[in-house]
Design an enzyme around this catalytic site. Structure first.
Site, short mmCIF file in Angstrom:
data_model
loop_
_atom_site.label_atom_id
_atom_site.label_comp_id
_atom_site.label_asym_id
_atom_site.label_seq_id
_atom_site.Cartn_x
_atom_site.Cartn_y
_atom_site.Cartn_z
N TYR A 164 0.86 -1.19 0.00
CA TYR A 164 0.00 0.00 0.00
C TYR A 164 0.89 1.23 0.00
O TYR A 164 1.86 1.30 0.76
CB TYR A 164 -0.91 -0.01 1.23
CG TYR A 164 -1.77 1.23 1.40
CD1 TYR A 164 -1.54 2.14 2.43
CD2 TYR A 164 -2.82 1.49 0.53
CE1 TYR A 164 -2.34 3.27 2.58
CE2 TYR A 164 -3.63 2.62 0.68
CZ TYR A 164 -3.37 3.51 1.70
OH TYR A 164 -4.15 4.64 1.86
N ASP A 259 9.36 2.94 -0.77
CA ASP A 259 8.35 3.60 0.04
C ASP A 259 8.66 3.28 1.50
O ASP A 259 8.33 2.20 2.00
CB ASP A 259 6.95 3.10 -0.34
CG ASP A 259 5.88 3.72 0.54
OD1 ASP A 259 4.68 3.61 0.19
OD2 ASP A 259 6.22 4.32 1.58
N LYS A 287 4.94 9.68 8.56
CA LYS A 287 4.78 9.14 9.91
C LYS A 287 5.84 9.64 10.90
O LYS A 287 5.77 10.75 11.41
CB LYS A 287 4.72 7.61 9.83
CG LYS A 287 3.51 7.12 8.99
CD LYS A 287 3.44 5.63 8.95
CE LYS A 287 2.44 5.14 7.93
NZ LYS A 287 1.04 5.17 8.41
P1 KE4 Z 1 -0.56 8.60 4.41
O1 KE4 Z 1 -1.06 9.29 3.18
O2 KE4 Z 1 -1.66 7.83 5.11
O3 KE4 Z 1 0.21 9.53 5.36
O4 KE4 Z 1 0.54 7.51 3.97
C1 KE4 Z 1 0.19 6.57 3.00
C2 KE4 Z 1 1.13 5.40 3.11
C3 KE4 Z 1 2.15 5.27 2.18
N1 KE4 Z 1 3.02 4.24 2.25
C4 KE4 Z 1 2.93 3.32 3.23
C5 KE4 Z 1 3.92 2.19 3.25
C6 KE4 Z 1 1.91 3.40 4.20
O5 KE4 Z 1 1.82 2.45 5.17
C7 KE4 Z 1 0.99 4.46 4.15
C8 KE4 Z 1 -0.15 4.59 5.15
N2 KE4 Z 1 -0.23 3.58 6.13
C9 KE4 Z 1 -1.55 3.34 6.68
C10 KE4 Z 1 -1.45 2.17 7.65
N3 KE4 Z 1 -1.28 0.94 6.99
C11 KE4 Z 1 -2.12 4.56 7.32
C12 KE4 Z 1 -3.31 4.32 8.19
C13 KE4 Z 1 -4.58 4.81 7.53
O6 KE4 Z 1 -4.72 4.67 6.30
O7 KE4 Z 1 -5.43 5.33 8.28
#
Ligand code: KE4
Length: 447
Positions: A164, A259, A287
């Protein structure tokens, strides 16, 4: 041991998480929130829909603990999905935020704090020759992909099933009918034409990557990968896989994008690329670098990043990019991690106790045919399957109903794990012996 005894144990533990008296206030809030926000939440996983429960509404957090609106206390293994590596409510971060607030919230103008952050990131991650701050991991990924297309003049990208990368259209796709064809949308609203530009390979399968390059010669701009996927649950790269991706991208003239939104500053101060000694062309972060405030970043080879506006033709912008408060929080957290390298060993030790403790319970209960643990550093996942989970296909064999039951038992007994199977468990520097022991006792009761 039944819950009642566990209840007694809980009362004697100085973790003093309490049996969930009720969720009355959370239920009220959820009912009303559901009228104003889709699913009552601002991000789907928080809805607890994947585990068949209504969400708890969190009032505050401190150290390794969450406290919900009904006064229930939980040991927290989500940590805001990664940012809270030091634990919640960290005084170093909060003091920096307070000081920054005195000067104002946002200027939409260049600030020294952005330079401090950029220098900090580039010093920590050698592959970062130049970096751009954005406001989320999604923004970091979509900008890095645009930079890769702009640099190579090619349109297609390769991602991996189960990885993801945020919710940008090009990454919300699933493998096409034939693995060698373009992907199909994995969300309504993503156009077929956009999805067709994304090819999907199998994690830990170099053959699937070379096959796509064979089929789409000279058309692939980049391969984007979570070096240690944590969004199909945690899955470990097999020996030679990441090195193989590096070699293939170099040979094919495509960019390798790591990523590191989760793994960055989590698996090591220099991220997974330090741990595995791989140099990607571009990297994405989020994060931890914001310490809980909205921050993302992308960066890498200077010749690629110099294409980014206003220097070059690849446009990318953001009103709150490099926001002073977010920079202050991120600089404080990253500075603390840089100045306390022993923290990574502490995280490894405490998380190691948790994961080896879970494996010991599985062994003791002869449950290895129904339960496996994948872990690395301070992240890990429990899968309810007897198979080795090495990619998305094997992850999907996990019994998600049993995961939901595990989630419920742990929540009702004072432990807050990810409300979905295909997520990770995050251990922070605030998790100590008492928290780990308490967690293992509750897991032992359930498993
Ligand atoms: P954000 O746009 O949510 O800040 O990051 C996206 C993203 C990109 N790359 C990786 C590897 C990620 O894990 C994420 C977002 N992680 C999720 C949890 N698996 C965020 C939690 C959510 O979507 O509420």
């Amino acid at each position: 041991m039944n819950t009642k005894n566990a209840n007694n144990m809980m009362n004697t533990k100085n973790t003093n998480t309490t049996k969930k008296a009720n969720f009355t206030r959370s239920k009220e809030l959820f009912a009303e929130a559901s009228r104003f926000m889709p699913g009552g939440v601002n991000s789907p996983v928080r809805s607890f829909k994947a585990v068949g429960r209504e969400p708890v509404f969190i009032k505050r957090a401190d150290g390794a603990y969450l406290f919900d609106e009904d006064g229930n206390k939980y040991i927290d293994y989500v940590g805001s999905w990664g940012p809270a590596i030091l634990g919640h409510n960290n005084t170093v971060v909060k003091d920096a935020l307070r000081a920054a607030m005195e000067n104002g919230l946002s200027f939409g103008a260049a600030t020294e704090a952005e330079l401090t952050m950029a220098k900090l990131l580039c010093a920590a991650v050698p592959s970062l020759e130049m970096v751009r701050m954005v406001n989320s991991g999604t923004e970091a990924v979509m900008s890095a992909l645009r930079a890769a297309r702009g640099f190579t003049g090619r349109d297609k990208i390769i991602k991996f099933a189960g990885c993801y990368h945020g919710h940008a259209d090009a990454t919300l796709v699933k493998a096409g009918s034939g693995l060698l064809s373009g992907a199909s949308p994995d969300s309504a609203g993503v156009s077929a034409s956009t999805a067709a530009g994304t090819l999907v390979a199998g994690f830990n399968s170099l053959d699937s990557v070379t096959a796509l390059f064979e089929r789409h010669k000279q058309k692939i701009a980049a391969v984007i990968v979570e070096p240690v996927p944590a969004n199909m649950g945690v899955v470990l790269p097999e020996k030679g896989f990441l090195e193989g991706l590096r070699d293939i991208c170099t040979a094919e003239g495509a960019l390798l994008i790591f990523d590191e939104v989760i793994t960055g500053f989590r698996l090591a101060f220099g991220g997974a690329q330090e741990l595995f000694n791989i140099t990607p062309d571009l990297s994405c972060f989020g994060k931890i670098i914001g310490a809980g405030l909205p921050v993302g970043a992308y960066g890498g080879r200077r010749e690629v990043m110099e294409l980014i506006s206003p220097l070059g033709p690849v446009y990318q912008a953001g009103t709150l990019s490099g926001n002073p408060l977010a920079m202050a929080a991120g600089i404080a957290q990253l500075g603390f991690l840089r100045d306390h390298p022993e923290l990574y060993r502490q995280l490894e030790t405490e998380a190691g106790r948790l994961f080896s403790g879970l494996n010991e319970i599985i062994r003791k209960k002869k449950a290895a045919d129904a339960c496996v643990i994948n872990s690395i550093g301070s992240i890990g996942s429990i899968f309810f399957t007897g198979e080795n989970v090495r990619d998305f296909t094997s992850a999907l064999k996990s019994d998600t109903k049993r995961y939901a039951a595990y989630f419920s038992y742990m929540l009702d007994n004072g432990v807050y794990v990810a409300p979905a199977q295909f997520e990770a468990l995050f251990v922070s520097a605030s998790h100590g012996k008492n928290e780990i022991d308490f967690t293992l006792e509750r897991a032992d009761e359930f498993l």
